[in-house]
Design a protein around this motif. Structure first.
Motif, PDB file in Angstrom:
ATOM      1  N   TRP A  46       0.483  -1.062   0.107  1.00 21.23           N
ATOM      2  CA  TRP A  46      -0.042   0.095   0.263  1.00 21.23           C
ATOM      3  C   TRP A  46       1.118   1.725   0.315  1.00 21.23           C
ATOM      4  CZ3 TRP A  46      -4.850   1.680  -0.878  1.00 21.23           C
ATOM      5  CH2 TRP A  46      -4.881   3.302  -0.359  1.00 21.23           C
ATOM      6  N   ILE A  47       2.259   1.082   0.945  1.00 22.88           N
ATOM      7  CA  ILE A  47       3.044   1.926   0.832  1.00 22.88           C
ATOM      8  C   ILE A  47       3.952   2.706  -0.418  1.00 22.88           C
ATOM      9  CG2 ILE A  47       5.049   3.596   2.272  1.00 22.88           C
ATOM     10  CD1 ILE A  47       4.046   2.248   4.390  1.00 22.88           C
ATOM     11  N   TYR A  48       4.321   1.619  -1.066  1.00 22.68           N
ATOM     12  CA  TYR A  48       4.557   1.766  -2.259  1.00 22.68           C
ATOM     13  C   TYR A  48       3.469   2.198  -2.975  1.00 22.68           C
ATOM     14  CZ  TYR A  48       6.133  -0.126  -7.172  1.00 22.68           C
ATOM     15  OH  TYR A  48       6.073  -0.204  -8.516  1.00 22.68           O
ATOM     16  N   LEU A  49       2.205   1.939  -3.364  1.00 24.89           N
ATOM     17  CA  LEU A  49       1.330   2.665  -4.334  1.00 24.89           C
ATOM     18  C   LEU A  49       0.863   4.013  -3.972  1.00 24.89           C
ATOM     19  CD1 LEU A  49      -0.846  -0.919  -4.972  1.00 24.89           C
ATOM     20  CD2 LEU A  49       0.328   0.081  -6.502  1.00 24.89           C
ATOM     21  N   VAL A  50       0.707   3.957  -2.886  1.00 24.90           N
ATOM     22  CA  VAL A  50       0.457   5.662  -2.909  1.00 24.90           C
ATOM     23  C   VAL A  50       1.180   6.408  -2.301  1.00 24.90           C
ATOM     24  CG1 VAL A  50      -2.025   4.517  -2.096  1.00 24.90           C
ATOM     25  CG2 VAL A  50      -0.156   5.432  -0.602  1.00 24.90           C
ATOM     26  N   HIS A  51       2.978   6.314  -2.448  1.00 26.21           N
ATOM     27  CA  HIS A  51       3.935   6.696  -1.692  1.00 26.21           C
ATOM     28  C   HIS A  51       3.662   8.054  -2.508  1.00 26.21           C
ATOM     29  CE1 HIS A  51       6.248   5.178  -3.843  1.00 26.21           C
ATOM     30  NE2 HIS A  51       7.227   6.472  -3.052  1.00 26.21           N
ATOM     31  N   LEU A  52       3.832   7.735  -3.466  1.00 26.28           N
ATOM     32  CA  LEU A  52       3.912   8.688  -4.487  1.00 26.28           C
ATOM     33  C   LEU A  52       3.894  10.466  -4.556  1.00 26.28           C
ATOM     34  CD1 LEU A  52       6.788   9.326  -6.086  1.00 26.28           C
ATOM     35  CD2 LEU A  52       5.814   8.594  -8.395  1.00 26.28           C
TER      36      LEU A  52
END
Length: 96
Positions: A46-52
């Protein structure tokens, strides 16, 4: 374009070697069980998907502040991690 091939080859070799060394060290050091580490592992995708997009917003807000770059970096990392973990807790963790 002006660096010799031997330097590029040495840098590639060192990068691969150090990556493998870090993976081996992590396997040895991270064998213990931890609830916090498990939570971060569950939230990692989840962090990978939304961090940017969150990081872009945070950096844009920090851009004009007259802070030292180290403080801006710390603030951006902290704000992004807090926002992504809050999103994970509210939107993902408790859903089927």
């Amino acid at each position: 374009p002006t660096a010799p091939w031997s330097l590029a080859l040495a840098q590639a070799f060192i990068a691969v070697w150090m990556t493998l060394a870090c993976v081996v060290a992590a396997r040895g050091l991270l064998t213990w069980r931890s609830r916090q580490l498990r939570y971060l592992a569950d939230a990692a995708y989840w962090i990978y998907l939304v961090h940017l997009p969150i990081l872009f917003v945070v950096q844009y807000r920090l851009m004009d502040l007259d802070w030292h770059w180290g403080w801006k970096l710390s603030a951006a990392i902290t704000a992004t991690l807090v926002a992504t973990l809050a999103g994970y807790e509210l939107l993902v963790r408790r859903t089927p």
